[in-house]
Design an enzyme around this catalytic site. Structure first.
Site, PDB file in Angstrom:
ATOM      1  N   ASN A   7       0.965  -1.150   0.007  1.00 20.20           N
ATOM      2  CA  ASN A   7      -0.106  -0.170  -0.017  1.00 20.20           C
ATOM      3  C   ASN A   7       0.949   1.263  -0.218  1.00 20.20           C
ATOM      4  OD1 ASN A   7      -1.849   2.012   0.395  1.00 20.20           O
ATOM      5  ND2 ASN A   7      -2.152   1.552   2.623  1.00 20.20           N
ATOM      6  N   LYS A   9      -0.061   4.167  -0.299  1.00 21.87           N
ATOM      7  CA  LYS A   9      -0.615   5.314   0.395  1.00 21.87           C
ATOM      8  C   LYS A   9      -0.206   6.784  -0.890  1.00 21.87           C
ATOM      9  CE  LYS A   9       0.285   3.636   4.824  1.00 21.87           C
ATOM     10  NZ  LYS A   9       0.152   3.750   6.391  1.00 21.87           N
ATOM     11  N   HIS A  93      -9.595   1.121   4.822  1.00 18.94           N
ATOM     12  CA  HIS A  93      -8.187   1.303   5.625  1.00 18.94           C
ATOM     13  C   HIS A  93      -8.342   2.284   6.778  1.00 18.94           C
ATOM     14  CE1 HIS A  93      -3.974   2.693   6.227  1.00 18.94           C
ATOM     15  NE2 HIS A  93      -3.688   1.445   5.824  1.00 18.94           N
ATOM     16  N   GLU A  95      -6.822   4.720   7.599  1.00 14.74           N
ATOM     17  CA  GLU A  95      -6.737   6.125   7.393  1.00 14.74           C
ATOM     18  C   GLU A  95      -7.817   6.679   6.632  1.00 14.74           C
ATOM     19  OE1 GLU A  95      -2.952   5.774   5.324  1.00 14.74           O
ATOM     20  OE2 GLU A  95      -1.969   5.196   7.192  1.00 14.74           O
ATOM     21  N   GLU A 164      -5.604  -4.760  11.083  1.00 13.41           N
ATOM     22  CA  GLU A 164      -4.370  -3.651  10.921  1.00 13.41           C
ATOM     23  C   GLU A 164      -4.738  -2.885  12.358  1.00 13.41           C
ATOM     24  OE1 GLU A 164      -2.322  -2.617   7.158  1.00 13.41           O
ATOM     25  OE2 GLU A 164      -4.259  -1.449   7.057  1.00 13.41           O
ATOM     26  N   GLY A 170       2.367   2.503  10.783  1.00 10.38           N
ATOM     27  CA  GLY A 170       3.301   3.621  10.674  1.00 10.38           C
ATOM     28  C   GLY A 170       3.778   4.062  11.741  1.00 10.38           C
ATOM     29  N   SER A 209       3.340  -1.842  10.547  1.00 13.07           N
ATOM     30  CA  SER A 209       4.789  -1.565  10.804  1.00 13.07           C
ATOM     31  C   SER A 209       5.458  -3.170  10.331  1.00 13.07           C
ATOM     32  CB  SER A 209       5.072  -1.373  12.312  1.00 13.07           C
ATOM     33  OG  SER A 209       4.514   0.130  12.443  1.00 13.07           O
TER      34      SER A 209
HETATM   35  C1  PEP Z   1      -0.727   0.260   6.014  1.00 16.70           C
HETATM   36  O1  PEP Z   1      -0.668   1.508   5.409  1.00 16.70           O
HETATM   37  O2  PEP Z   1      -1.866  -0.592   5.649  1.00 16.70           O
HETATM   38  C2  PEP Z   1       0.168  -0.138   6.945  1.00 16.70           C
HETATM   39  C3  PEP Z   1       0.180  -1.177   7.471  1.00 16.70           C
HETATM   40  O3  PEP Z   1       1.267   0.828   7.045  1.00 16.70           O
HETATM   41  P1  PEP Z   1       2.772   0.523   7.770  1.00 16.70           P
HETATM   42  O4  PEP Z   1       3.179  -0.786   7.168  1.00 16.70           O
HETATM   43  O5  PEP Z   1       3.504   1.692   7.370  1.00 16.70           O
HETATM   44  O6  PEP Z   1       2.522   0.354   9.319  1.00 16.70           O
END
Ligand code: PEP
Length: 250
Positions: A7, A9, A93, A95, A164, A170, A209
């Site tokens: 992803n 983003k 997601h 976000e 998640e 992040g 992460s």
């Molecule tokens: C994500 O955006 O779905 C995500 C898991 O981000 P990150 O790996 O940066 O934590």
């Protein structure tokens, strides 16, 4: 088959996306039992699709709108995404939920629209830190999943779920594999209860992460069907290491 999804983003212009994919394809070794997906921003979908041509790597979008077409300024429908070669869409997601105020009702409409269009949604669920600390993680996940899938039938072979935890996205602080496994089992059991007669061909991905140095640990657990990777998917050299963490895993 395991699924490892990138992803990006809001990162990478079309030329940056082309450069990334060319490099990634140099590093990538095809392997059965593993599906790799790249989800660029809408504006780089074409560039990624053209650069991936002839490879087995899949293309997905990070979002969609649920109407087919019409007076919806700034939105992108699944019909448009399908013509660009997308076979997956990330839906709900964290976000989108927490920055853009996307509700469970909208997420449900998007899931329904994806299934109608024949695009596989990756439905994201996850608790906030305060919810984990209050001991209501499973309740939150159950609620998000029931609402995302409400009114939908026979979906178990046509969707994937990404667990998640919001506090892990992040932040550089992933869930422990054991905590992730407990939620993945809960999700699998819940979907089984909701669909006693259906197949179980959906996957439960972990996201939050994931990095080259922690990915291997997660792959030791059969409950982890893959990853949704944000930050560490932005460089082909780190994303390939995460993809390769599943190299010897079936
Ligand atoms: C994500 O955006 O779905 C995500 C898991 O981000 P990150 O790996 O940066 O934590």
């Amino acid at each position: 088959m395991k699924l490892i999804a990138a992803n990006w983003k809001m990162h990478k212009t079309p030329s940056e996306a082309r450069e990334y994919v060319n490099k990634f394809l140099e590093l990538y070794e095809a392997k059965q039992g593993r599906e790799v997906l790249i989800c660029p921003p809408f504006t780089s979908l074409c560039a990624v699709q053209e650069t991936l041509e002839g490879s087995e790597i899949k293309l997905g979008a990070q979002n969609c709108y649920y109407e087919k077409e019409g007076a919806f300024t700034g939105e992108v429908s699944l019909k448009f995404l399908k013509e660009l070669g997308c076979s997956y869409v990330i839906v709900g997601h964290s976000e989108r939920r927490h920055i853009f105020g996307e509700s469970d009702e909208i997420i449900n409409k998007k899931v329904v629209a994806c299934l109608e269009e024949g695009i596989r949604p990756i439905i994201c669920v996850g608790e906030k830190l305060e919810e984990r600390e209050a001991g209501i993680t499973f309740k939150v996940i159950e609620n998000q999943l029931r609402l995302a899938l409400s009114g939908v039938e026979n979906y178990t072979d046509r969707v994937d779920i990404a667990y998640e935890p919001v506090w892990a996205i992040g932040t550089g602080m992933p869930a422990t594999p054991q905590d992730a496994v407990a939620v993945h089992r809960f999700i699998r059991d819940l979907i089984k209860v909701l669909n006693p007669e259906s197949g179980m061909n959906f996957r439960v991905l972990y996201g939050g992460s994931v990095k080259p140095d922690n990915a291997k640990e997660f792959t030791k657990y059969r409950e982890i069907d893959g990853f949704l990777v944000g930050g560490a998917s932005l460089k082909p050299e780190t994303f390939i290491e995460i993809v390769n963490a599943f190299k010897d895993v079936n």
